[in-house]
Write an enzyme that holds these catalytic residues in place. Structure first.
Site, PDB file in Angstrom:
ATOM      1  N   HIS A 148      -4.732 -15.659 -49.797  1.00 39.32           N
ATOM      2  CA  HIS A 148      -5.332 -14.379 -49.444  1.00 39.32           C
ATOM      3  C   HIS A 148      -6.100 -14.536 -48.148  1.00 39.32           C
ATOM      4  O   HIS A 148      -6.688 -15.586 -47.906  1.00 39.32           O
ATOM      5  CB  HIS A 148      -6.291 -13.908 -50.557  1.00 39.32           C
ATOM      6  CG  HIS A 148      -6.595 -12.464 -50.481  1.00 39.32           C
ATOM      7  ND1 HIS A 148      -7.593 -11.968 -49.677  1.00 39.32           N
ATOM      8  CD2 HIS A 148      -6.011 -11.398 -51.080  1.00 39.32           C
ATOM      9  CE1 HIS A 148      -7.614 -10.652 -49.800  1.00 39.32           C
ATOM     10  NE2 HIS A 148      -6.665 -10.272 -50.637  1.00 39.32           N
TER      11      HIS A 148
ATOM     12  N   ASP B 148      -1.765 -10.391 -57.502  1.00 41.68           N
ATOM     13  CA  ASP B 148      -0.357 -10.128 -57.810  1.00 41.68           C
ATOM     14  C   ASP B 148       0.302 -11.203 -58.647  1.00 41.68           C
ATOM     15  O   ASP B 148       1.436 -11.043 -59.089  1.00 41.68           O
ATOM     16  CB  ASP B 148       0.436  -9.989 -56.495  1.00 41.68           C
ATOM     17  CG  ASP B 148       0.044  -8.734 -55.757  1.00 41.68           C
ATOM     18  OD1 ASP B 148      -0.219  -7.732 -56.438  1.00 41.68           O
ATOM     19  OD2 ASP B 148      -0.007  -8.763 -54.522  1.00 41.68           O
TER      20      ASP B 148
HETATM   21  N1  CMC Z   1       2.522 -20.303 -49.870  1.00 44.69           N
HETATM   22  C1  CMC Z   1       2.551 -21.365 -49.030  1.00 44.69           C
HETATM   23  N2  CMC Z   1       1.759 -21.500 -47.961  1.00 44.69           N
HETATM   24  C2  CMC Z   1       0.889 -20.508 -47.699  1.00 44.69           C
HETATM   25  C3  CMC Z   1       0.806 -19.377 -48.518  1.00 44.69           C
HETATM   26  C4  CMC Z   1       1.651 -19.286 -49.648  1.00 44.69           C
HETATM   27  N3  CMC Z   1       1.611 -18.228 -50.455  1.00 44.69           N
HETATM   28  N4  CMC Z   1      -0.144 -18.536 -48.024  1.00 44.69           N
HETATM   29  C5  CMC Z   1      -0.631 -19.126 -46.939  1.00 44.69           C
HETATM   30  N5  CMC Z   1      -0.003 -20.319 -46.725  1.00 44.69           N
HETATM   31  C6  CMC Z   1      -0.302 -21.294 -45.664  1.00 44.69           C
HETATM   32  C7  CMC Z   1       0.290 -20.845 -44.321  1.00 44.69           C
HETATM   33  O1  CMC Z   1       1.581 -21.368 -44.124  1.00 44.69           O
HETATM   34  C8  CMC Z   1      -0.728 -21.394 -43.347  1.00 44.69           C
HETATM   35  O2  CMC Z   1      -0.482 -22.745 -43.169  1.00 44.69           O
HETATM   36  P1  CMC Z   1      -0.819 -23.448 -41.745  1.00 44.69           P
HETATM   37  O3  CMC Z   1      -2.285 -23.288 -41.539  1.00 44.69           O
HETATM   38  O4  CMC Z   1      -0.382 -24.873 -41.930  1.00 44.69           O
HETATM   39  O5  CMC Z   1      -0.004 -22.719 -40.717  1.00 44.69           O
HETATM   40  C9  CMC Z   1      -2.057 -21.265 -44.088  1.00 44.69           C
HETATM   41  O6  CMC Z   1      -1.715 -21.293 -45.487  1.00 44.69           O
HETATM   42  C10 CMC Z   1      -2.812 -19.974 -43.787  1.00 44.69           C
HETATM   43  O7  CMC Z   1      -1.913 -18.891 -43.973  1.00 44.69           O
HETATM   44  P2  CMC Z   1      -1.933 -17.580 -43.072  1.00 44.69           P
HETATM   45  O8  CMC Z   1      -0.604 -16.907 -43.150  1.00 44.69           O
HETATM   46  O9  CMC Z   1      -2.466 -17.883 -41.715  1.00 44.69           O
HETATM   47  O10 CMC Z   1      -3.025 -16.750 -43.851  1.00 44.69           O
HETATM   48  P3  CMC Z   1      -3.214 -15.193 -43.800  1.00 44.69           P
HETATM   49  O11 CMC Z   1      -4.634 -14.944 -44.129  1.00 44.69           O
HETATM   50  O12 CMC Z   1      -2.708 -14.624 -42.510  1.00 44.69           O
HETATM   51  O13 CMC Z   1      -2.239 -14.661 -44.958  1.00 44.69           O
HETATM   52  C11 CMC Z   1      -1.401 -13.875 -47.022  1.00 44.69           C
HETATM   53  C12 CMC Z   1      -2.666 -14.227 -46.209  1.00 44.69           C
HETATM   54  C13 CMC Z   1      -1.822 -13.163 -48.315  1.00 44.69           C
HETATM   55  C14 CMC Z   1      -0.505 -12.898 -46.214  1.00 44.69           C
HETATM   56  C15 CMC Z   1      -0.624 -15.187 -47.333  1.00 44.69           C
HETATM   57  O14 CMC Z   1      -1.440 -16.057 -48.112  1.00 44.69           O
HETATM   58  C16 CMC Z   1       0.705 -14.934 -48.037  1.00 44.69           C
HETATM   59  O15 CMC Z   1       1.706 -14.664 -47.370  1.00 44.69           O
HETATM   60  N6  CMC Z   1       0.727 -14.985 -49.433  1.00 44.69           N
HETATM   61  C17 CMC Z   1       1.907 -14.669 -50.182  1.00 44.69           C
HETATM   62  C18 CMC Z   1       2.048 -13.156 -50.309  1.00 44.69           C
HETATM   63  C19 CMC Z   1       1.048 -12.574 -51.290  1.00 44.69           C
HETATM   64  O16 CMC Z   1       0.880 -13.049 -52.400  1.00 44.69           O
HETATM   65  N7  CMC Z   1       0.413 -11.430 -50.870  1.00 44.69           N
HETATM   66  C20 CMC Z   1      -0.501 -10.687 -51.719  1.00 44.69           C
HETATM   67  C21 CMC Z   1      -1.917 -10.695 -51.195  1.00 44.69           C
HETATM   68  S1  CMC Z   1      -3.075 -10.073 -52.443  1.00 44.69           S
HETATM   69  C22 CMC Z   1      -2.642  -8.426 -52.684  1.00 44.69           C
HETATM   70  C23 CMC Z   1      -2.849  -7.579 -51.483  1.00 44.69           C
HETATM   71  O17 CMC Z   1      -3.958  -7.567 -50.910  1.00 44.69           O
HETATM   72  O18 CMC Z   1      -1.927  -6.876 -51.102  1.00 44.69           O
END
Ligand code: CMC
Length: 431
Positions: free
Chosen positions: A308, A366
């Protein structure tokens, strides 16, 4: 408006600029950079808004480091245990918990608006019968401004209020109609003797040929799912609603924009993607393969329902949701559901894995919601529409807050331009 408590100083090219520092009631201090461009001729750069407060808000607060979520100051765990979805709607919209009389009045107002204009039934028929319910919802909610002209004047507080009540009341009806349309069943009219959540289940699962009795356990679980999704401060869809609304667009158009944004798999679409992932994993012995894939940057795969932007600890909603999943599946006698087993084991393994621990990736809301919705009989395509119904009150509360602000401005970010500098047009014969 929060008042500055002190100044920070920026030094640039030998000049110094004072940046007022504002202290919120909770959370980190905020640098006020509104005059920066005018005074120093520089912009700030923050794609994805990772360090930018886009507005002042008194509705919801998240402390991502400790995993805390407050609505108007009340912790989500207390609301989930003691309150109801409509009571939380009232709290978000009006700022305080209602008295018994205020709650009864609010429930009656919402209940009396559950039907949609009969002409909207024909509007649905223009969609392909296999349309995703989210695609239908974006279109139908946007079209509400064509059906309810008398609540589109954003400068009239009464019209704003009517639009808010209409959307909270009609979104379940529209989502249920989108579902019925997608499975080729007749629309079921709302039944106002039922609770908000019970009525939604009824509109989704009743058919004219048989009696349908709402299971109170499922109605309570649905109410809780709705409550856990009601608001989440300035997330992507809420920011979309605010940005759309900042131009003066009507409230139905703004909420349709929010629904469109919510559909993405990184946001509300994750609940559908998560259950599909858990089913694809299928058995606990395949979990290591998927953990390895999630850690491999080249795979393009992420563990859905994990991670998140704000929570760097357990999402408090996920804890309640996990407990709810256990309760609902237990009461339905399907606690050995293989998907739930895979989810629990996946969570256990991921939380011990250095990759997830070091990046502070925890289950989000989720991760378990899809398992409950699946047990209730919903297809995965309905998961995100249910999120949209639930979040409507948050979007509207944030939109109303923004419209009510003095000196409210259109949202208009700037950019760091990296394209070609000015150059002269070259005739096609000479390129
Ligand atoms: N699985 C594997 N690696 C992950 C994941 C994951 N679910 N989420 C983040 N990472 C890694 C990502 O690859 C990155 O690694 P690095 O620093 O080595 O490049 C690091 O963690 C930080 O990720 P980010 O994409 O920069 O973080 P963000 O804050 O931009 O993204 C997120 C947050 C929710 C989009 C992401 O965690 C994700 O894609 N999760 C899966 C989708 C999900 O479950 N979404 C629902 C969110 S809660 C409900 C809502 O609010 O809608």
């Amino acid at each position: 408006m929060a008042e500055p408590t002190r100044n920070a100083t920026l030094t640039l090219d030998g000049n110094t600029y004072d940046l007022p520092v504002m202290s919120p009631t909770a959370g980190p201090d905020v640098l006020d950079i509104r005059k920066l461009y005018g005074e120093a001729d520089v912009f700030t750069f923050d794609p994805g808004f990772t360090s930018t407060a886009s507005c002042e808000s008194a509705i919801t607060f998240i402390d991502g480091d400790v995993g805390e979520l407050l609505h108007r100051g009340y912790p989500i765990e207390q609301l989930a245990e003691k309150s109801s979805y409509l009571e939380v709607c009232y709290l978000l919209l009006y700022g305080e918990l209602p008295t018994a009389a205020q709650l009864a009045d609010f429930e009656a107002r919402v209940t009396r608006h559950t039907m949609v204009h009969e002409q909207m039934h024909y509007f649905f028929r223009g969609f392909r019968r296999d349309a995703h319910p989210m695609a239908t919802m974006v279109g139908v909610v946007g079209a509400m401004s064509a059906f309810y002209h008398d609540s589109t004047d954003i400068n009239d507080p009464w019209q704003r209020e009517v639009a808010a009540i209409r959307m909270i009341a009609k979104l379940p009806t529209i989502a249920a109609m989108a579902y019925k349309y997608s499975v080729g069943q007749p629309f079921v009219y709302p039944k106002n003797s039922l609770s908000y959540a019970g009525n939604f289940l009824h509109m989704c699962f009743a058919v004219p040929a048989e009696d349908y009795v709402v299971n109170p356990i499922l109605a309570k679980a649905m109410d809780r799912i709705m409550m856990l999704h009601a608001d989440h401060e300035q997330n992507a869809s809420t920011s979309t609603v605010r940005l759309a609304g900042s131009s003066g667009a009507n409230p139905f158009a703004c909420i349709a924009a929010g629904i469109a944004c919510l559909w993405g798999p990184a946001h509300g679409g994750a609940n559908q993607a998560c259950l599909e992932m858990l089913r694809e994993i299928g058995t606990v012995d395949r979990i290591p393969e998927y953990i390895a894939k999630a850690k491999d940057k080249n795979s393009g795969f992420r563990l859905m329902g994990f991670g998140h932007r704000v929570y760097k600890n357990f999402d408090p909603r996920a804890k309640v949701m996990k407990q709810s999943a256990d309760e609902v599946l237990g009461l339905l006698g399907i606690e050995n559901n293989p998907t739930l087993q895979v989810a629990k084991e996946l969570e256990r393994i991921a939380l011990e894995d250095d990759y997830f621990v070091s990046k502070k990736l925890y289950p989000n809301v989720d991760f378990y919601s899809g398992i409950i919705l699946d047990a209730m009989g919903f297809p995965t395509s309905m998961f995100t529409p249910i999120f949209a119904i639930s979040r409507t009150v948050g979007w509207i509360s944030q939109w109303k807050e923004m419209i009510g602000e003095k000196n409210q401005k259109i949202g208009r970010p700037r950019q760091l331009y990296v394209g070609p500098p000015k150059r002269d047009y070259v005739d096609v014969r000479h390129r």
